[in-house]
Enzyme design. Structure first.
Site, PDB file in Angstrom:
ATOM      1  N   CYS A   7       0.816  -1.221   0.000  1.00 27.66           N
ATOM      2  CA  CYS A   7       0.000   0.000   0.000  1.00 27.66           C
ATOM      3  C   CYS A   7       0.849   1.271   0.000  1.00 27.66           C
ATOM      4  O   CYS A   7       0.324   2.359  -0.227  1.00 27.66           O
ATOM      5  CB  CYS A   7      -0.941   0.015   1.200  1.00 27.66           C
ATOM      6  SG  CYS A   7      -2.164  -1.307   1.193  1.00 27.66           S
ATOM      7  N   HIS A  49      -9.453   3.103  -2.385  1.00 29.07           N
ATOM      8  CA  HIS A  49      -8.092   2.625  -2.105  1.00 29.07           C
ATOM      9  C   HIS A  49      -7.566   1.723  -3.223  1.00 29.07           C
ATOM     10  O   HIS A  49      -7.379   0.526  -3.025  1.00 29.07           O
ATOM     11  CB  HIS A  49      -8.079   1.882  -0.762  1.00 29.07           C
ATOM     12  CG  HIS A  49      -6.736   1.432  -0.313  1.00 29.07           C
ATOM     13  ND1 HIS A  49      -5.563   2.074  -0.655  1.00 29.07           N
ATOM     14  CD2 HIS A  49      -6.360   0.363   0.454  1.00 29.07           C
ATOM     15  CE1 HIS A  49      -4.536   1.445  -0.100  1.00 29.07           C
ATOM     16  NE2 HIS A  49      -4.992   0.389   0.564  1.00 29.07           N
TER      17      HIS A  49
END
Length: 384
Positions: A83, A328
């Protein structure tokens, strides 16, 4: 090391969401890049190098994007750091420009997830949790339970993070979700991992974001002035080994990520006016803000409930809507956070503008490694 000032001179995004197969990673990346280039008064020929962060895009995704942008032949660096991929791309670009290796660079974060991901995402397969079939939501559910136990926090206080971030996203045209939600709706949502429900979890998303960064020589080449937000620095740390005695919410990796940022930039945590936080789950925003030392330990839930982390509050967190409602697309998230910092520090964030903001922090946490407290944390500091 001597560093020259680095400025964010152009930011661009495509709206995060779920797109059909015909909307490829390359198409999204090129669209975001062209928007950033336009803001920077730049063309592809002005760019010295391209840095691209992606998790699922493949080892030469950057070269594919460069070819479609008309930048083939230029140096391209592809970065995969879970991430933190996009944020790591921003960091490497800052290093290159601040040291004078390049004068103007383009950073892109891009991800097409809906073609490849369905359901919950597992931790690293080496983790005991993943080996037993637990998804990432289960890890954060355990974090939430422990937090509630240790700090007498309530389920409603954790849910207040989702309410706040969705309220912010109403004013973000690039957000996947652009509607407010009630506390009751969060609490009544379908259970994913007790106590967390669907609205406590960030969605599967597609999207891309881009940033043009330049040093003084680059600004002159582009014909733009220095009145652009400055990237003061970007910290990067990885998890440390532990013997299992640490609390799940100790967040030592966040503390060290914050210290890296303070040491590089010379600012104090009290200088931070707003934060773009990696809120993959509601509880993550709370414990990571506390780990950074920006909120007192055990107070994050109450701060959210009392509006202290909302727009107009003591320390606004995720004015963009955060991962929970902006979305996301993992490789794009860190660059999207940098775009939000840029727009906020220019005073161009519209209805989500943080009044009087001069210093912003973006935090990304990426991945898991068995026996450690995480794979990577990046902390980006920008100043008007």
């Amino acid at each position: 090391m001597t560093r020259t000032p680095v400025h964010a001179v152009g930011a661009g995004m495509v709206r995060f969401g779920k797109y059909p197969k015909s909307v490829t990673l390359e198409k999204m990346a090129v669209s975001a890049a062209r928007a950033a280039l336009s803001e920077a008064n730049a063309t592809p020929q002005n760019i010295d190098a391209l840095y691209l962060g992606t998790v699922l895009g493949g080892s030469v995704a950057g070269q594919r994007v460069a070819a479609q942008l008309g930048m083939s032949g230029q140096p391209v660096t592809n970065l995969e750091n879970a991430c933190s991929s996009g944020a790591t791309a921003v960091r490497d670009a800052w290093v290159a420009v601040s040291t004078g290796l390049h004068d103007v660079v383009l950073v892109i974060g891009a991800e097409k997830m809906t073609d490849r991901i369905s359901g919950g995402i597992l931790a690293d397969l080496s983790d005991l949790d993943a080996a037993t079939g637990l998804i990432m939501a289960a890890n954060h559910a355990m974090s939430a339970r422990r937090y509630m136990h240790d700090h007498d926090a309530t389920r409603a206080q954790i849910a207040a993070v989702a309410v706040k971030n969705h309220a912010h996203s109403v004013h973000n045209p690039f957000a996947q979700y652009q509607h407010a939600i009630s506390l009751a709706r969060v609490l009544e949502a379908r259970l994913i991992a007790d106590p967390l429900g669907l609205l406590d979890c960030s969605p599967i998303s597609d999207g891309a974001a881009a940033l043009v960064v330049a040093n003084t020589a680059g600004l002159a080449r582009l014909g733009v002035d220095r009145n652009h937000p400055r990237i003061l620095g970007c910290g990067l740390v990885s998890g440390t080994l532990h013997d299992g005695t640490r609390s799940i919410n100790e967040e030592d990796i966040s503390r060290r990520g914050g210290e890296a940022a303070w040491n590089i930039t010379g600012i104090d945590p009290s200088d931070v006016d707003f934060v773009e936080m990696h809120d993959c789950f509601t509880i993550a925003e709370i414990v990571r803000m506390e780990g950074l030392g920006l909120i007192p330990r055990g107070e994050g839930g109450r701060w959210a409930e009392q509006g202290l982390t909302g727009l107009g509050g003591k320390l606004p967190v995720n004015p963009s809507g955060g991962l929970l409602s902006r979305g996301h697309p993992v490789g794009a998230t860190g660059v999207a956070q940098a775009c939000e910092l840029t727009w906020q520090l220019r005073g161009q964030a519209g209805g989500r503008q943080v009044a009087g903001a001069t210093t912003g922090l973006a935090y990304c946490k990426g991945g898991t490694v068995a026996g450690t407290d995480g794979a990577s944390v990046t902390t980006l500091v920008m100043q008007a």
